[in-house]
Motif scaffolding. Sequence first.
Motif, PDB file in Angstrom:
ATOM      1  N   MET A 259      37.605  17.763  37.069  1.00 36.34           N
ATOM      2  CA  MET A 259      38.605  18.185  36.111  1.00 36.34           C
ATOM      3  C   MET A 259      37.807  19.401  35.525  1.00 36.34           C
ATOM      4  N   ALA A 260      36.709  19.227  35.139  1.00 31.61           N
ATOM      5  CA  ALA A 260      35.900  20.479  34.464  1.00 31.61           C
ATOM      6  C   ALA A 260      35.713  21.530  35.515  1.00 31.61           C
ATOM      7  N   LEU A 261      35.468  21.205  36.782  1.00 30.46           N
ATOM      8  CA  LEU A 261      35.254  22.127  37.972  1.00 30.46           C
ATOM      9  C   LEU A 261      36.537  22.993  38.451  1.00 30.46           C
ATOM     10  N   LEU A 262      37.580  21.949  38.443  1.00 35.84           N
ATOM     11  CA  LEU A 262      38.741  22.715  38.673  1.00 35.84           C
ATOM     12  C   LEU A 262      39.224  23.681  37.492  1.00 35.84           C
ATOM     13  N   THR A 263      38.927  23.491  36.219  1.00 40.24           N
ATOM     14  CA  THR A 263      39.318  24.336  35.194  1.00 40.24           C
ATOM     15  C   THR A 263      38.319  25.745  35.465  1.00 40.24           C
ATOM     16  N   SER A 264      37.175  25.301  35.728  1.00 40.85           N
ATOM     17  CA  SER A 264      36.149  26.618  35.793  1.00 40.85           C
ATOM     18  C   SER A 264      36.587  27.461  36.839  1.00 40.85           C
ATOM     19  N   ASN A 265      37.020  26.868  38.021  1.00 36.65           N
ATOM     20  CA  ASN A 265      37.272  27.435  39.178  1.00 36.65           C
ATOM     21  C   ASN A 265      38.589  28.349  39.194  1.00 36.65           C
ATOM     22  N   GLY A 266      39.536  27.612  38.416  1.00 36.07           N
ATOM     23  CA  GLY A 266      40.817  28.589  38.111  1.00 36.07           C
ATOM     24  C   GLY A 266      40.375  29.589  37.214  1.00 36.07           C
ATOM     25  N   SER A 267      39.327  29.227  36.185  1.00 36.11           N
ATOM     26  CA  SER A 267      39.283  30.571  35.222  1.00 36.11           C
ATOM     27  C   SER A 267      38.693  31.790  36.015  1.00 36.11           C
ATOM     28  N   GLN A 268      37.791  31.380  37.081  1.00 31.79           N
ATOM     29  CA  GLN A 268      37.128  32.505  37.857  1.00 31.79           C
ATOM     30  C   GLN A 268      37.931  33.328  38.490  1.00 31.79           C
ATOM     31  N   PHE A 269      38.976  32.578  39.299  1.00 36.76           N
ATOM     32  CA  PHE A 269      39.863  33.038  40.156  1.00 36.76           C
ATOM     33  C   PHE A 269      40.807  34.066  39.461  1.00 36.76           C
ATOM     34  N   SER A 270      41.248  33.389  38.146  1.00 37.79           N
ATOM     35  CA  SER A 270      42.151  34.233  37.502  1.00 37.79           C
ATOM     36  C   SER A 270      41.430  35.438  36.675  1.00 37.79           C
ATOM     37  N   SER A 271      40.126  35.406  36.616  1.00 36.40           N
ATOM     38  CA  SER A 271      39.615  36.727  36.048  1.00 36.40           C
ATOM     39  C   SER A 271      39.378  37.749  37.281  1.00 36.40           C
ATOM     40  N   MET A 272      38.940  37.101  38.554  1.00 36.24           N
ATOM     41  CA  MET A 272      39.134  38.111  39.690  1.00 36.24           C
ATOM     42  C   MET A 272      40.322  38.764  39.886  1.00 36.24           C
ATOM     43  N   PHE A 273      41.452  37.892  39.827  1.00 37.65           N
ATOM     44  CA  PHE A 273      42.978  38.503  39.989  1.00 37.65           C
ATOM     45  C   PHE A 273      43.128  39.686  38.996  1.00 37.65           C
ATOM     46  N   ARG A 274      42.786  39.299  37.833  1.00 37.39           N
ATOM     47  CA  ARG A 274      43.255  40.493  36.731  1.00 37.39           C
ATOM     48  C   ARG A 274      42.417  41.506  36.757  1.00 37.39           C
ATOM     49  N   GLU A 275      41.004  41.565  37.373  1.00 39.73           N
ATOM     50  CA  GLU A 275      40.516  42.809  37.688  1.00 39.73           C
ATOM     51  C   GLU A 275      40.912  43.545  39.095  1.00 39.73           C
ATOM     52  N   TYR A 276      41.218  42.666  39.789  1.00 36.37           N
ATOM     53  CA  TYR A 276      42.121  43.283  41.034  1.00 36.37           C
ATOM     54  C   TYR A 276      43.243  43.983  40.601  1.00 36.37           C
ATOM     55  N   LEU A 277      43.898  43.468  39.795  1.00 32.99           N
ATOM     56  CA  LEU A 277      45.162  44.158  39.344  1.00 32.99           C
ATOM     57  C   LEU A 277      44.951  45.465  38.296  1.00 32.99           C
ATOM     58  N   THR A 278      43.821  45.376  37.656  1.00 36.83           N
ATOM     59  CA  THR A 278      43.447  46.756  36.996  1.00 36.83           C
ATOM     60  C   THR A 278      42.786  47.576  37.777  1.00 36.83           C
ATOM     61  N   VAL A 279      41.925  47.347  38.801  1.00 34.17           N
ATOM     62  CA  VAL A 279      41.785  48.317  39.726  1.00 34.17           C
ATOM     63  C   VAL A 279      42.875  48.885  40.686  1.00 34.17           C
ATOM     64  N   SER A 280      43.754  48.168  40.991  1.00 32.37           N
ATOM     65  CA  SER A 280      44.747  48.486  41.716  1.00 32.37           C
ATOM     66  C   SER A 280      45.796  49.467  41.173  1.00 32.37           C
ATOM     67  N   THR A 281      45.540  49.727  39.777  1.00 30.99           N
ATOM     68  CA  THR A 281      46.610  50.501  38.922  1.00 30.99           C
ATOM     69  C   THR A 281      45.971  52.176  38.920  1.00 30.99           C
TER      70      THR A 281
END
Length: 403
Positions: A171-193
């Motif tokens: 459960m902790a690994l799933l939470t951590s992995n989801g957080s990392q993917f979420s951070s990467m996706f936010r940065e991708y959206l920021t760069v795309s602007t």
Amino acid sequence: NDGYSKFFVVAKCLGRLLASFVLTLYLAFDAYATQGMLIPFLALTPFVVFPICLYLFMALRWSTTSLMEEQITTKTEAMVDKVNYAIDNYRMVADYNSRAAVVDDVVADIKAVNKAIATGAGVMNNNTAFVGWVHELLLFVWLVIGAFDVGRGLLRGQSGHLTLGLFLAVMALLTSNGSQFSSMFREYLTVSTTYPALWRMVGFMNLASDSKKRKKMTADRVTKTITALEEAKVKHPDARFPMDTVPLCFENLSFSFAANMYDAVIEDFSATFPQGKSVSVTGRSGSGKATFIKIVGQVYPPSSGNFFIPSHLRVLHVAAEVCLWPGTLAENIFFGLCASQGLMTDNYKKLPQKDLERGWQVCKLLKFGKEMLDEVQNLESTKEVDSVPLSQSQKKMIHLARA
């Protein structure tokens, strides 16, 4: 900050995901080797589900996101242009008592920009929230399957089921992995602007250029000058400077602002002008007088035809519009001279004394006022030209003295 520097953040997230993937793989194989359990392999699903879901989501949302970013960029540029036009043409606005109308026009553009930004913020929030929804869905699936397996093992007291510790670790690994993917996706959206602005810049940098045409014209001018000099020596053997007998020639010169020569401003113009003569260019308004001068001054290359000016003659174009460089009065006067001698424009103090005195003499001939002349001759002055109260006539005198 919103550009390529974000890739460092993405690299950090990728490093953490790699470490998490190795740990998750170890736990899953350890559980399979010791107890024959396959359920822990579900902890690897984020590494498959997240990339697929995010790719499909952005493929569906890309047109909406791109349109939003383009609208923000377009409306912002329109607003800035409108403000610049209002500032540059303030006298016209004041003379025609149009201040209220112009203010309303600018305010309407500001509201359009704010609306586009608000709409864009909603689109970006929805895009960012999607990864959270996928994360919560994966946690829910693991909570149901994992908790059920843990409960069945506790109730039946059988081996081969998840332990509470392994369940919580996954459960902790799933939470951590989801957080990392979420951070990467936010940065991708920021760069795309930043892509619309970057793409526009790349487009401007790759527009068609006339540099090759100008280089060819310069090379042809030098070649023709060498040939003309040899011919002049033969035709005028007694001339002290044979090159001064070579005329300026225009052969079938044509120019049009349209690429297909539709509505040509100048068409098939041919003439020969001897050196040392004053030539007046006359004609009705719109007949191409200013355009012809700009062609001679090499502002515009001709659309077709040729013109020849011996390469030993200096061709200098002085724009009709007053241009003042941000610097001192002396820097403005000696601007071209510094450039011709390979000096920075603010290093006019390094010019030879004879060049400085010649520039000061030009200022005197143009009837510079005492204060202006003192400022030009004071090479230690740091007073910017913008801070000197100058009339329009005085600005034009500086413009001419520079030439």
